[in-house]
Design a protein around this motif. Structure first.
Motif, PDB file in Angstrom:
ATOM      1  N   GLY A 194       0.828  -1.335   0.005  1.00  0.00           N
ATOM      2  CA  GLY A 194       0.002  -0.021   0.091  1.00  0.00           C
ATOM      3  C   GLY A 194       0.896   1.287   0.041  1.00  0.00           C
ATOM      4  N   THR A 195       0.246   2.015  -0.815  1.00  0.00           N
ATOM      5  CA  THR A 195       1.046   3.631  -0.892  1.00  0.00           C
ATOM      6  C   THR A 195      -0.099   4.665  -1.089  1.00  0.00           C
ATOM      7  OG1 THR A 195       2.622   2.429  -2.303  1.00  0.00           O
ATOM      8  CG2 THR A 195       2.716   4.901  -2.005  1.00  0.00           C
ATOM      9  N   PRO A 196      -0.270   5.621  -0.282  1.00  0.00           N
ATOM     10  CA  PRO A 196      -1.224   6.859  -0.101  1.00  0.00           C
ATOM     11  C   PRO A 196      -0.934   7.270  -1.397  1.00  0.00           C
ATOM     12  CG  PRO A 196      -0.030   6.797   2.060  1.00  0.00           C
ATOM     13  CD  PRO A 196       0.612   5.642   1.027  1.00  0.00           C
ATOM     14  N   ASN A 197      -1.868   7.778  -2.098  1.00  0.00           N
ATOM     15  CA  ASN A 197      -2.034   8.370  -3.280  1.00  0.00           C
ATOM     16  C   ASN A 197      -1.090   9.835  -3.288  1.00  0.00           C
ATOM     17  OD1 ASN A 197      -3.930   6.940  -4.384  1.00  0.00           O
ATOM     18  ND2 ASN A 197      -5.926   8.164  -3.965  1.00  0.00           N
ATOM     19  N   GLU A 198      -1.029  10.515  -2.202  1.00  0.00           N
ATOM     20  CA  GLU A 198      -0.099  11.676  -2.055  1.00  0.00           C
ATOM     21  C   GLU A 198       1.390  11.493  -2.009  1.00  0.00           C
ATOM     22  OE1 GLU A 198      -1.645  10.800   2.029  1.00  0.00           O
ATOM     23  OE2 GLU A 198      -2.375  10.937  -0.152  1.00  0.00           O
ATOM     24  N   LYS A 199       1.717  10.133  -1.901  1.00  0.00           N
ATOM     25  CA  LYS A 199       3.123   9.765  -1.724  1.00  0.00           C
ATOM     26  C   LYS A 199       3.912   9.028  -2.728  1.00  0.00           C
ATOM     27  CE  LYS A 199       3.241   9.824   3.390  1.00  0.00           C
ATOM     28  NZ  LYS A 199       3.503   9.069   4.716  1.00  0.00           N
ATOM     29  N   ILE A 200       3.050   9.234  -3.875  1.00  0.00           N
ATOM     30  CA  ILE A 200       3.811   8.573  -5.061  1.00  0.00           C
ATOM     31  C   ILE A 200       5.125   9.268  -5.359  1.00  0.00           C
ATOM     32  CG2 ILE A 200       1.929   7.255  -5.627  1.00  0.00           C
ATOM     33  CD1 ILE A 200       1.904   9.064  -8.447  1.00  0.00           C
ATOM     34  N   THR A 201       5.923   8.662  -6.239  1.00  0.00           N
ATOM     35  CA  THR A 201       7.030   9.046  -7.130  1.00  0.00           C
ATOM     36  C   THR A 201       6.802   9.307  -8.650  1.00  0.00           C
ATOM     37  OG1 THR A 201       8.537   8.793  -5.303  1.00  0.00           O
ATOM     38  CG2 THR A 201       9.290   9.289  -7.568  1.00  0.00           C
ATOM     39  N   ASP A 202       6.857  10.341  -9.433  1.00  0.00           N
ATOM     40  CA  ASP A 202       6.826  10.452 -10.749  1.00  0.00           C
ATOM     41  C   ASP A 202       8.053   9.572 -11.371  1.00  0.00           C
ATOM     42  OD1 ASP A 202       4.390  11.429 -10.828  1.00  0.00           O
ATOM     43  OD2 ASP A 202       5.040  13.407 -10.961  1.00  0.00           O
ATOM     44  N   ASP A 203       7.671   8.829 -12.433  1.00  0.00           N
ATOM     45  CA  ASP A 203       8.474   8.241 -13.267  1.00  0.00           C
ATOM     46  C   ASP A 203       9.072   9.447 -14.039  1.00  0.00           C
ATOM     47  OD1 ASP A 203      10.429   6.829 -15.201  1.00  0.00           O
ATOM     48  OD2 ASP A 203       9.154   5.083 -14.904  1.00  0.00           O
ATOM     49  N   GLN A 204      10.415   9.815 -14.115  1.00  0.00           N
ATOM     50  CA  GLN A 204      10.827  11.115 -14.682  1.00  0.00           C
ATOM     51  C   GLN A 204      11.399  10.707 -16.257  1.00  0.00           C
ATOM     52  OE1 GLN A 204      10.712  14.062 -13.796  1.00  0.00           O
ATOM     53  NE2 GLN A 204       9.955  13.276 -11.808  1.00  0.00           N
ATOM     54  N   GLU A 205      11.271   9.339 -16.551  1.00  0.00           N
ATOM     55  CA  GLU A 205      11.856   8.896 -17.904  1.00  0.00           C
ATOM     56  C   GLU A 205      10.736   7.952 -18.717  1.00  0.00           C
ATOM     57  OE1 GLU A 205      15.150   6.542 -16.785  1.00  0.00           O
ATOM     58  OE2 GLU A 205      16.615   8.239 -16.534  1.00  0.00           O
ATOM     59  N   ARG A 206       9.610   7.942 -18.046  1.00  0.00           N
ATOM     60  CA  ARG A 206       8.491   6.916 -18.626  1.00  0.00           C
ATOM     61  C   ARG A 206       7.087   7.901 -18.651  1.00  0.00           C
ATOM     62  NH1 ARG A 206      12.637   4.550 -19.235  1.00  0.00           N
ATOM     63  NH2 ARG A 206      13.077   2.588 -19.121  1.00  0.00           N
ATOM     64  N   SER A 207       6.407   7.926 -19.778  1.00  0.00           N
ATOM     65  CA  SER A 207       5.241   8.548 -19.889  1.00  0.00           C
ATOM     66  C   SER A 207       4.065   7.551 -19.438  1.00  0.00           C
ATOM     67  CB  SER A 207       5.201   8.955 -21.414  1.00  0.00           C
ATOM     68  OG  SER A 207       4.649   8.055 -22.107  1.00  0.00           O
ATOM     69  N   LEU A 208       3.079   8.386 -19.444  1.00  0.00           N
ATOM     70  CA  LEU A 208       1.712   7.476 -19.135  1.00  0.00           C
ATOM     71  C   LEU A 208       1.072   6.646 -20.154  1.00  0.00           C
ATOM     72  CD1 LEU A 208      -0.313   7.245 -16.736  1.00  0.00           C
ATOM     73  CD2 LEU A 208      -1.507   9.063 -17.815  1.00  0.00           C
ATOM     74  N   ALA A 209       1.722   6.948 -21.545  1.00  0.00           N
ATOM     75  CA  ALA A 209       1.428   6.184 -22.456  1.00  0.00           C
ATOM     76  C   ALA A 209       2.103   4.709 -22.276  1.00  0.00           C
ATOM     77  CB  ALA A 209       1.918   6.783 -24.046  1.00  0.00           C
ATOM     78  N   PHE A 210       3.486   4.704 -21.647  1.00  0.00           N
ATOM     79  CA  PHE A 210       4.245   3.662 -21.797  1.00  0.00           C
ATOM     80  C   PHE A 210       3.481   2.383 -20.690  1.00  0.00           C
ATOM     81  CE2 PHE A 210       7.197   1.537 -18.402  1.00  0.00           C
ATOM     82  CZ  PHE A 210       7.868   0.595 -19.238  1.00  0.00           C
ATOM     83  N   MET A 211       2.922   3.149 -19.511  1.00  0.00           N
ATOM     84  CA  MET A 211       1.876   2.219 -18.824  1.00  0.00           C
ATOM     85  C   MET A 211       0.776   1.683 -19.386  1.00  0.00           C
ATOM     86  SD  MET A 211      -1.070   2.223 -16.685  1.00  0.00           S
ATOM     87  CE  MET A 211      -1.616   3.757 -16.721  1.00  0.00           C
ATOM     88  N   HIS A 212       0.132   2.497 -20.462  1.00  0.00           N
ATOM     89  CA  HIS A 212      -1.114   2.165 -20.940  1.00  0.00           C
ATOM     90  C   HIS A 212      -0.708   1.083 -22.072  1.00  0.00           C
ATOM     91  CE1 HIS A 212      -4.461   3.911 -19.133  1.00  0.00           C
ATOM     92  NE2 HIS A 212      -3.836   5.145 -18.746  1.00  0.00           N
ATOM     93  N   TRP A 213       0.468   1.479 -22.755  1.00  0.00           N
ATOM     94  CA  TRP A 213       0.582   0.554 -23.793  1.00  0.00           C
ATOM     95  C   TRP A 213       0.846  -1.193 -23.376  1.00  0.00           C
ATOM     96  CZ3 TRP A 213      -0.120   0.988 -28.799  1.00  0.00           C
ATOM     97  CH2 TRP A 213       0.244  -0.070 -29.654  1.00  0.00           C
ATOM     98  N   GLY A 214       1.267  -1.239 -21.923  1.00  0.00           N
ATOM     99  CA  GLY A 214       1.478  -2.466 -21.331  1.00  0.00           C
ATOM    100  C   GLY A 214       0.150  -3.054 -21.371  1.00  0.00           C
ATOM    101  N   GLN A 215      -0.867  -2.198 -20.741  1.00  0.00           N
ATOM    102  CA  GLN A 215      -2.152  -2.831 -20.763  1.00  0.00           C
ATOM    103  C   GLN A 215      -2.691  -3.243 -21.702  1.00  0.00           C
ATOM    104  OE1 GLN A 215      -5.425  -0.494 -19.154  1.00  0.00           O
ATOM    105  NE2 GLN A 215      -6.008  -2.330 -17.965  1.00  0.00           N
ATOM    106  N   TRP A 216      -2.625  -2.337 -22.851  1.00  0.00           N
ATOM    107  CA  TRP A 216      -3.174  -2.687 -24.441  1.00  0.00           C
ATOM    108  C   TRP A 216      -2.451  -4.077 -24.837  1.00  0.00           C
ATOM    109  CZ3 TRP A 216      -6.535  -1.211 -27.298  1.00  0.00           C
ATOM    110  CH2 TRP A 216      -6.487  -1.365 -28.960  1.00  0.00           C
ATOM    111  N   VAL A 217      -1.208  -4.160 -24.709  1.00  0.00           N
ATOM    112  CA  VAL A 217      -0.612  -5.530 -24.949  1.00  0.00           C
ATOM    113  C   VAL A 217      -1.055  -6.715 -24.487  1.00  0.00           C
ATOM    114  CG1 VAL A 217       1.518  -6.759 -25.358  1.00  0.00           C
ATOM    115  CG2 VAL A 217       1.537  -4.348 -26.007  1.00  0.00           C
TER     116      VAL A 217
END
Length: 698
Positions: A194-217
């Motif tokens: 578990g991780t609270p929503n406000e305590k996450i770290t952004d990925d400075q090298e991967r876009s949101l499209a990277f995450m969604h393409w994984g699910q698409w595949v």
């Protein structure tokens, strides 16, 4: 040995041909009654003004068409075997497995009479068909069932069940494994995930499209359906039951749970539907879609669905579009025809049903819906261009050629752009250069991959960004909490279409999976939560699913991949690079051998330049190598496309597809890397496209 032989003789005496046929016919009657009751109950549930999170999950995993037939055959077999076991139990009072005492002839009789022989019937494949079948059948002419929909997952390691046949591990409280009990999955989730929503770290090298393409595949390769049909106990309700009553395998709540404090409450969980297994009768899970990277999420994995998704009003080879709404003049996906569509319940006043697509999960989240919409538009764009270039082609030829191109483009983007960012330095080792089609390679998706590829759950951020034409937050629709977008097709229709979502995918960050920030609260505590109802826990579902599927533990897969096998806390700390995390694991599991595969693999530090650890790199890389090398229609396989066409396809990009099918006019060159607007963006006119002028040289 004498006992075994005498029991087999007794079984042969007590289970005559008529006895077996009587048990099969009884099983069919019980199963048919149970399915009828389940359908009636499901319809009644959808009339309920307050749906549960489980109702949303059921909708996404609900079987269609031929999948239902495959599931029913497996239910016939499972129930018939249970009836035969009960019959023998009356005269043989020791514990036994029914499959050990049946003769080959008896097993053949059961397989044929239940319809389970569909898995092994000989198939005559056409010699020269230039196109894939929708079901994946006959991709491999020697083994026509390889990679086909409605067949079982591949097993790279033998299944591990409580009873050696079907019962999931962890079912019997106090049972020891390698000297230690298994922890409750919800306890593992609470203490590690578990991780609270406000305590996450952004990925400075991967876009949101990277995450969604994984699910698409992922949605192109595997879907494990489930059905709540209970054969033996028709009064069971998985939403309320805390007992193991198939198909319910409820997730028990540990003492002191931070969210669920009411005693006697469990989180509902329904086991994955089994597939017929005519060889060993050990429980295997059904993959209802094709294992190939063939864009089945666009076109479907069964003929009736594929036909229903096409535009039947003309012979231009087009996909059907929505007849009620457009997206600023551009096409939207058609609605499903179900009058009780579950999407209606996410906004009762909007009255917008779920969209229809080649994959049932199309409306699971808004980014996924946007990609589905994008590729249906791209199919139609290609079809129109092909018709202009080849006016003599009929609609079927145009449809198949456009489908062939869409499949190839998805393969190119996945292998050239996506997988290197997943596998990092392991890419060349796991996926060496393509050497051509290998008809002895089985591309069937493995059971462990269906869990391993869920690594992407660690890169999902808690908000859904939507951006305007200037790539600024789209007021007032930007940054909606993720749980408020599940099955919310109305948001596409009423809140700006897919362009704002795609801009968010291009210009916003994926979440960075860290060992102390594995999954956001939106997924771990609020999955499919709508209004006041308690949400599910995706981490617990993943862990329970691994046990449901009989997957061996962490170290077994490390051995499979030729990696070191940590035997204690110190060695695990060295593998994880984290002594605190290792201590948590050992406190929970007692030994690295027992760690559930999903959490153990997810927790490993990334390989250089990748987004998975060494174990996931091996499992994911192995699957994609098999998927590529065992696909006769792989885009690089000589004869599938001409050399000129392969050169053109090698330049395909998701950026160009976005340019061609939306109102977006500026895109980054590499959509999966993190890009900042405007410095990393370019005009669409600078992005090369597909030249179809030599689409057919024959």
């Amino acid at each position: 040995m004498f006992l075994v032989l005498s029991f087999k003789a007794l079984a042969s005496e007590k289970l005559t041909g008529p006895d077996i046929l009587f048990s099969i016919n009884t099983a069919k009657r019980l199963v048919d009654q149970a399915y009828k009751l389940y359908r009636e109950r499901a319809k009644e549930n959808l009339r309920n003004p307050h749906l549960t999170p489980s109702d949303f999950l059921r909708h996404l995993k609900e079987p269609v068409a031929g999948t239902r037939t495959a599931i029913r055959a497996a239910s016939y077999m499972e129930t018939a075997l249970d009836l035969l076991r009960q019959k023998l139990q009356k005269v043989w009072h020791r514990r036994f497995n029914i499959t050990d005492v049946l003769s080959i002839q008896q097993k053949d009789m059961i397989t044929r009479a239940t319809g389970c022989d569909y898995l092994i019937r000989p198939v005559r494949c056409p010699q020269n068909s230039p196109y894939r079948t929708i079901t994946g059948e006959c991709n491999n002419r020697k083994h026509p069932h390889f990679g086909m929909s409605n067949h079982g997952y591949a097993r790279w390691l033998p299944a591990e069940y409580e009873d050696g046949v079907s019962l999931p591990k962890g079912l019997i409280q106090g049972q020891l494994y390698h000297g230690h009990p298994l922890p409750l999955v919800r306890q593992v989730s609470n203490e590690i995930i578990g991780t609270p929503n406000e305590k996450i770290t952004d990925d400075q090298e991967r876009s949101l499209a990277f995450m969604h393409w994984g699910q698409w595949v992922d949605h192109d390769m595997d879907l494990a359906p489930m059905t709540e049909t209970s054969i033996q106990n028709q009064d069971v309700h998985c939403d309320t039951s805390c007992n193991y009553t198939p198909p319910c395998f409820p997730i028990k709540i540990p003492p002191g749970d931070p969210r669920i404090t009411k005693p006697g409450v469990c989180m509902p969980f329904i086991r994955t539907t089994p597939v017929c297994n005519p060889t060993t009768f050990i429980r295997e899970q059904l993959n209802s879609i094709t294992s190939f990277l063939d864009a089945s999420m666009v076109y479907g994995s069964e003929e009736p669905l594929a036909r229903s998704l096409r535009n039947q009003s003309n012979s231009l080879g087009l996909m059907a579009l929505n007849q009620n709404f457009t997206d600023a003049g551009l096409g939207l996906l058609p609605f499903e025809s179900n009058s009780n569509s579950i999407c209606l319940y996410t906004n009762r006043t909007a009255n917008i049903p779920c969209f229809n697509a080649g994959d049932k999960r199309v409306t699971e989240n808004l980014g996924l819906t946007a990609l589905h919409t994008l590729f249906v538009r791209e199919h139609n764009r290609l079809a129109r261009e092909l018709k202009v270039l080849n006016p003599h082609w009929d609609g079927e030829k145009i449809y198949q050629e456009a489908r062939k191109i869409i499949g190839a483009v998805n393969q190119v983007i996945t292998f050239r752009d996506y997988l290197p960012l997943v596998l990092g330095n392991e890419m060349n080792k796991q996926l060496p250069l393509y050497k051509g089609y290998n008809d002895s390679e089985d591309p069937t998706v493995s059971n462990v991959f269906s869990l391993a590829f869920r690594f992407g759950h660690g890169s999902v951020p808690p908000f859904v960004p939507r951006l305007d034409q200037n790539f600024k937050p789209l007021v007032p629709y930007s940054n909606v909490l993720l749980h408020l977008t599940f099955s919310a097709s109305w948001r596409i229709i009423m809140e700006g279409g897919i362009d704002p979502l795609l801009r968010g995918l291009l210009a916003d960050h994926a979440k960075l999976m860290k060992q102390n920030q594995m999954m956001v609260e939106e997924l771990q505590e609020r999955l499919f939560e709508q209004l006041e109802l308690i949400g599910l826990d995706l981490a617990s579902l993943n862990l329970q699913r691994g046990r449901d599927h009989g997957l061996p533990g962490y170290n077994a897969w490390r051995r499979f991949c030729g990696l070191s096998e940590p035997s204690d806390e110190a060695e695990l700390a060295a593998v994880m690079g984290n002594s605190q995390l290792a201590k948590k694991f050992i406190d929970l599991y007692g030994t690295p051998e027992n760690i559930d595969i999903w959490i153990g693999a997810l927790a490993e530090p990334f390989v250089p330049y990748g987004r998975v650890g060494p174990l996931l790199a091996c499992l994911i890389g192995t699957q994609f190598r098999k998927t590529r090398d065992g696909d006769r229609f792989w885009w690089e396989n000589p004869g599938v496309f001409t050399p000129w066409q392969r050169r053109i396809l090698s330049g395909a990009s998701l950026s160009r597809i976005i340019c061609d099918n939306t109102h977006i006019q500026e895109v980054p060159h590499d959509v999966f890397k993190m890009n900042h607007y405007p410095s990393d963006f370019m005009k669409c006119s600078e992005i090369g496209g597909l030249d179809l002028s030599q689409s057919d040289e024959n």
